[in-house]
Design a protein around this motif. Structure first.
Motif, PDB file in Angstrom:
ATOM      1  N   ALA A 141       0.838  -1.199   0.000  1.00  0.00           N
ATOM      2  CA  ALA A 141       0.000   0.000   0.000  1.00  0.00           C
ATOM      3  C   ALA A 141       0.874   1.250   0.000  1.00  0.00           C
ATOM      4  CB  ALA A 141      -0.918  -0.011   1.222  1.00  0.00           C
ATOM      5  N   ALA A 142       0.579   2.183  -0.891  1.00  0.00           N
ATOM      6  CA  ALA A 142       1.369   3.413  -1.000  1.00  0.00           C
ATOM      7  C   ALA A 142       0.909   4.429   0.040  1.00  0.00           C
ATOM      8  CB  ALA A 142       1.231   3.988  -2.401  1.00  0.00           C
ATOM      9  N   PRO A 143       1.832   5.197   0.612  1.00  0.00           N
ATOM     10  CA  PRO A 143       1.463   6.201   1.616  1.00  0.00           C
ATOM     11  C   PRO A 143       1.068   7.536   0.998  1.00  0.00           C
ATOM     12  CG  PRO A 143       3.842   6.104   1.439  1.00  0.00           C
ATOM     13  CD  PRO A 143       3.292   5.066   0.471  1.00  0.00           C
ATOM     14  N   LEU A 144       0.235   8.274   1.697  1.00  0.00           N
ATOM     15  CA  LEU A 144      -0.154   9.626   1.304  1.00  0.00           C
ATOM     16  C   LEU A 144      -0.246  10.473   2.562  1.00  0.00           C
ATOM     17  CD1 LEU A 144      -1.219  11.676  -0.858  1.00  0.00           C
ATOM     18  CD2 LEU A 144      -3.525  10.931  -0.222  1.00  0.00           C
ATOM     19  N   THR A 145       0.408  11.635   2.545  1.00  0.00           N
ATOM     20  CA  THR A 145       0.337  12.578   3.659  1.00  0.00           C
ATOM     21  C   THR A 145      -0.589  13.716   3.289  1.00  0.00           C
ATOM     22  OG1 THR A 145       2.602  12.076   4.352  1.00  0.00           O
ATOM     23  CG2 THR A 145       1.656  14.149   5.129  1.00  0.00           C
ATOM     24  N   ILE A 146      -1.502  14.073   4.198  1.00  0.00           N
ATOM     25  CA  ILE A 146      -2.318  15.277   4.037  1.00  0.00           C
ATOM     26  C   ILE A 146      -2.071  16.151   5.259  1.00  0.00           C
ATOM     27  CG2 ILE A 146      -4.075  14.148   2.605  1.00  0.00           C
ATOM     28  CD1 ILE A 146      -5.907  14.124   5.064  1.00  0.00           C
ATOM     29  N   GLU A 147      -1.937  17.450   5.038  1.00  0.00           N
ATOM     30  CA  GLU A 147      -1.608  18.316   6.170  1.00  0.00           C
ATOM     31  C   GLU A 147      -1.983  19.763   5.905  1.00  0.00           C
ATOM     32  OE1 GLU A 147       2.573  18.030   6.890  1.00  0.00           O
ATOM     33  OE2 GLU A 147       3.118  18.509   4.827  1.00  0.00           O
ATOM     34  N   ASP A 148      -2.058  20.513   7.003  1.00  0.00           N
ATOM     35  CA  ASP A 148      -2.175  21.964   6.946  1.00  0.00           C
ATOM     36  C   ASP A 148      -1.283  22.507   8.059  1.00  0.00           C
ATOM     37  OD1 ASP A 148      -3.596  21.538   9.311  1.00  0.00           O
ATOM     38  OD2 ASP A 148      -5.554  22.008   8.432  1.00  0.00           O
ATOM     39  N   ASP A 149      -1.480  23.749   8.448  1.00  0.00           N
ATOM     40  CA  ASP A 149      -0.613  24.326   9.470  1.00  0.00           C
ATOM     41  C   ASP A 149      -0.899  23.814  10.873  1.00  0.00           C
ATOM     42  OD1 ASP A 149       0.775  25.812   7.633  1.00  0.00           O
ATOM     43  OD2 ASP A 149      -0.423  27.630   7.903  1.00  0.00           O
ATOM     44  N   THR A 150      -1.989  23.093  11.037  1.00  0.00           N
ATOM     45  CA  THR A 150      -2.363  22.648  12.379  1.00  0.00           C
ATOM     46  C   THR A 150      -2.257  21.144  12.587  1.00  0.00           C
ATOM     47  OG1 THR A 150      -4.720  22.372  11.820  1.00  0.00           O
ATOM     48  CG2 THR A 150      -4.001  24.567  12.529  1.00  0.00           C
ATOM     49  N   ALA A 151      -2.280  20.368  11.531  1.00  0.00           N
ATOM     50  CA  ALA A 151      -2.322  18.914  11.702  1.00  0.00           C
ATOM     51  C   ALA A 151      -1.768  18.216  10.477  1.00  0.00           C
ATOM     52  CB  ALA A 151      -3.765  18.450  11.959  1.00  0.00           C
ATOM     53  N   SER A 152      -1.425  16.948  10.683  1.00  0.00           N
ATOM     54  CA  SER A 152      -0.941  16.107   9.595  1.00  0.00           C
ATOM     55  C   SER A 152      -1.504  14.712   9.798  1.00  0.00           C
ATOM     56  CB  SER A 152       0.592  16.056   9.597  1.00  0.00           C
ATOM     57  OG  SER A 152       1.077  15.193   8.587  1.00  0.00           O
ATOM     58  N   ARG A 153      -1.920  14.094   8.687  1.00  0.00           N
ATOM     59  CA  ARG A 153      -2.453  12.736   8.755  1.00  0.00           C
ATOM     60  C   ARG A 153      -1.789  11.879   7.690  1.00  0.00           C
ATOM     61  NH1 ARG A 153      -8.616  11.456   9.873  1.00  0.00           N
ATOM     62  NH2 ARG A 153      -7.543   9.460   9.882  1.00  0.00           N
ATOM     63  N   SER A 154      -1.574  10.627   8.045  1.00  0.00           N
ATOM     64  CA  SER A 154      -1.005   9.670   7.098  1.00  0.00           C
ATOM     65  C   SER A 154      -2.085   8.684   6.685  1.00  0.00           C
ATOM     66  CB  SER A 154       0.172   8.928   7.738  1.00  0.00           C
ATOM     67  OG  SER A 154       1.237   9.821   8.001  1.00  0.00           O
ATOM     68  N   LEU A 155      -2.296   8.562   5.387  1.00  0.00           N
ATOM     69  CA  LEU A 155      -3.245   7.611   4.834  1.00  0.00           C
ATOM     70  C   LEU A 155      -2.479   6.663   3.930  1.00  0.00           C
ATOM     71  CD1 LEU A 155      -5.962  10.233   3.798  1.00  0.00           C
ATOM     72  CD2 LEU A 155      -5.929   8.874   5.895  1.00  0.00           C
ATOM     73  N   ASP A 156      -3.160   5.645   3.428  1.00  0.00           N
ATOM     74  CA  ASP A 156      -2.516   4.788   2.434  1.00  0.00           C
ATOM     75  C   ASP A 156      -3.569   4.247   1.482  1.00  0.00           C
ATOM     76  OD1 ASP A 156      -3.760   2.548   3.654  1.00  0.00           O
ATOM     77  OD2 ASP A 156      -1.992   2.043   4.812  1.00  0.00           O
ATOM     78  N   THR A 157      -3.090   3.529   0.476  1.00  0.00           N
ATOM     79  CA  THR A 157      -3.970   3.006  -0.561  1.00  0.00           C
ATOM     80  C   THR A 157      -5.117   2.197   0.023  1.00  0.00           C
ATOM     81  OG1 THR A 157      -2.062   2.876  -2.037  1.00  0.00           O
ATOM     82  CG2 THR A 157      -4.007   1.622  -2.671  1.00  0.00           C
ATOM     83  N   ALA A 158      -4.786   1.274   0.922  1.00  0.00           N
ATOM     84  CA  ALA A 158      -5.809   0.381   1.484  1.00  0.00           C
ATOM     85  C   ALA A 158      -6.875   1.159   2.226  1.00  0.00           C
ATOM     86  CB  ALA A 158      -5.147  -0.649   2.394  1.00  0.00           C
ATOM     87  N   ALA A 159      -6.464   2.127   3.040  1.00  0.00           N
ATOM     88  CA  ALA A 159      -7.433   2.905   3.815  1.00  0.00           C
ATOM     89  C   ALA A 159      -8.349   3.708   2.905  1.00  0.00           C
ATOM     90  CB  ALA A 159      -6.695   3.832   4.780  1.00  0.00           C
ATOM     91  N   LEU A 160      -7.804   4.296   1.847  1.00  0.00           N
ATOM     92  CA  LEU A 160      -8.618   5.094   0.935  1.00  0.00           C
ATOM     93  C   LEU A 160      -9.575   4.231   0.127  1.00  0.00           C
ATOM     94  CD1 LEU A 160      -5.852   7.581  -0.154  1.00  0.00           C
ATOM     95  CD2 LEU A 160      -7.979   8.204   1.006  1.00  0.00           C
ATOM     96  N   LEU A 161      -9.111   3.059  -0.319  1.00  0.00           N
ATOM     97  CA  LEU A 161      -9.989   2.175  -1.095  1.00  0.00           C
ATOM     98  C   LEU A 161     -11.085   1.560  -0.231  1.00  0.00           C
ATOM     99  CD1 LEU A 161      -7.401   0.368  -3.406  1.00  0.00           C
ATOM    100  CD2 LEU A 161      -9.133   2.040  -4.098  1.00  0.00           C
ATOM    101  N   ALA A 162     -10.893   1.568   1.089  1.00  0.00           N
ATOM    102  CA  ALA A 162     -11.898   1.005   1.993  1.00  0.00           C
ATOM    103  C   ALA A 162     -12.934   2.029   2.438  1.00  0.00           C
ATOM    104  CB  ALA A 162     -11.211   0.404   3.227  1.00  0.00           C
TER     105      ALA A 162
END
Length: 292
Positions: A33-54
Motif C-alpha cells: 500500500a502506498a502512503p499519502l500525507t495530508i496536512e495543513d498548518d495545524t495537523a498532519s495525517r497519514s493515509l494509504d492506498t488500502a485505507a482510501l480504497l476502503a
C-alpha cells in the motif's frame, strides 16, 4: 537454523513455509500500500492506498479528456478530494491553495475554492487511487503510471481547470496560503496599474508555470529552473521564439529528459500567453539587484 540442517521429517513444513514467504513477498508487483500525507498548518495525517480504497465514499468515475493519458477516456476508483481534505480539523486561510507534491518534484498550486465548489454542473475533483492488484498503464513518455494517487476532474471544461491542476504520482497534499503570500518575490510591483497585462500574467504563471519553475527563488516546484535567476527567458529569447517555445518546446530546443509540455490554444489562449510573457518581462525589470 539453516535449512540444510533440517531433517527429512521436517522438509514438508519447511517447503510450505518457503512457499508462503515467496507468495507474501513476490505475488503482485507494487502490492504494498502506498502512503499519502495530508496536512495543513495545524495537523498532519497519514493515509494509504488500502485505507482510501476502503472508504464508504469510494466510487468508480469515468474521466473523459484525461490529461495524464493524452486526452483519452479513463476509469478510476476514486474518492471526492474535498472529503479527503475534510479529514483535517483546521480552517483553511482565505484564498488558500492545495499544494499537491509529486514524487518527481512537481508541486501544483490548486485553488482550494475549485476543490470545494459544489455548483451543479461544475467541475468536481476526485482523488484517484491506483489499486495494487490492478496497476494503471504507464503515462505516455514515462516509465511509470500516474499512481499511486492522481487528482482528476469530472466536467473540467465547466471551470478554469489548468492542465497543471491534474497532478499525478502524488506523495503529499498540503493546504497552504496563496502563493503570492507565501512567496512575495513572485508578485508584480504593487504600483502597476490594475489593468496591466503582467497582473493577469502572474495568475497564469501561478496556474501553469509555478508547479515546475520557481521565480526569484519563490515556489515549491523542483522540475525546472528558476525563470528569473540568473536570467529571465525574455532576456535570451526573441518574443516569437518564446511564444513558440510555450506552444511546442521541442520545435525550439531539445534536451535529455525533456519534460516540459507544449500548451495548445485551448489550454493557454493567445491573450494569456501574451500576459505571461508580459509577466516574465516585468519580473526581469524588477529583479533584485543582487540577482542581476
Amino acid at each position: 537454523m539453516s535449512i540444510f540442517r533440517i531433517g527429512p521429517d521436517r522438509w514438508p513444513a519447511a517447503l510450505a513455509a518457503l512457499v508462503l514467504l515467496a507468495t507474501a513477498t513476490f505475488a503482485v508487483p507494487g502490492a504494498v500500500a502506498a502512503p499519502l500525507t495530508i496536512e495543513d498548518d495545524t495537523a498532519s495525517r497519514s493515509l494509504d492506498t488500502a485505507a482510501l480504497l476502503a472508504r464508504p465514499d469510494v466510487a468508480e468515475v469515468t474521466i473523459p479528456g484525461d490529461v495524464a493519458y493524452g486526452g483519452t477516456t479513463q476509469r478510476y476508483r476514486a474518492v471526492p478530494l474535498a472529503t479527503v481534505l475534510g479529514l483535517l480539523p483546521g480552517r483553511p486561510p482565505a484564498g488558500a491553495v492545495l499544494e499537491a507534491r509529486a514524487t518527481d518534484g512537481f508541486a501544483a498550486q490548486v485553488p482550494l475554492g475549485l476543490v470545494f465548489q459544489a455548483a451543479p454542473g461544475g467541475p468536481a475533483a476526485w482523488l484517484a487511487i491506483e489499486p495494487p492488484d490492478a496497476p494503471w498503464p504507464k503515462v505516455p513518455g514515462r516509465q511509470a503510471s500516474a499512481g499511486p494517487f492522481y487528482i482528476v476532474w469530472e466536467r473540467a471544461a465547466a471551470g478554469r481547470i489548468s492542465p497543471e491542476y491534474w497532478p499525478y504520482q502524488i506523495a503529499a497534499l498540503r493546504i497552504v496560503e496563496p502563493p503570492a503570500v507565501r512567496w512575495p518575490q513572485i508578485a508584480v510591483d504593487a504600483a502597476l496599474p490594475a489593468d496591466h497585462p503582467a497582473r493577469r500574467g502572474q495568475e497564469v504563471y501561478t496556474a501553469i508555470c509555478l508547479a515546475c519553475h520557481r521565480m526569484n527563488g519563490g515556489g515549491a516546484g523542483e522540475m525546472g529552473p528558476d525563470l528569473n535567476r540568473p536570467m529571465n527567458p525574455t532576456e535570451y529569447f526573441q518574443p516569437a521564439a518564446l511564444r513558440r517555445l510555450l506552444r511546442d518546446p521541442a520545435s525550439v530546443r531539445t534536451w535529455p529528459e525533456q519534460k516540459m509540455p507544449g500548451y495548445a490554444e485551448a489550454e493557454l489562449s493567445n491573450a494569456d500567453l501574451d500576459a505571461v510573457i508580459a509577466y516574465l518581462a516585468q519580473m526581469a525589470a524588477q529583479r533584485p539587484a543582487a540577482s542581476r
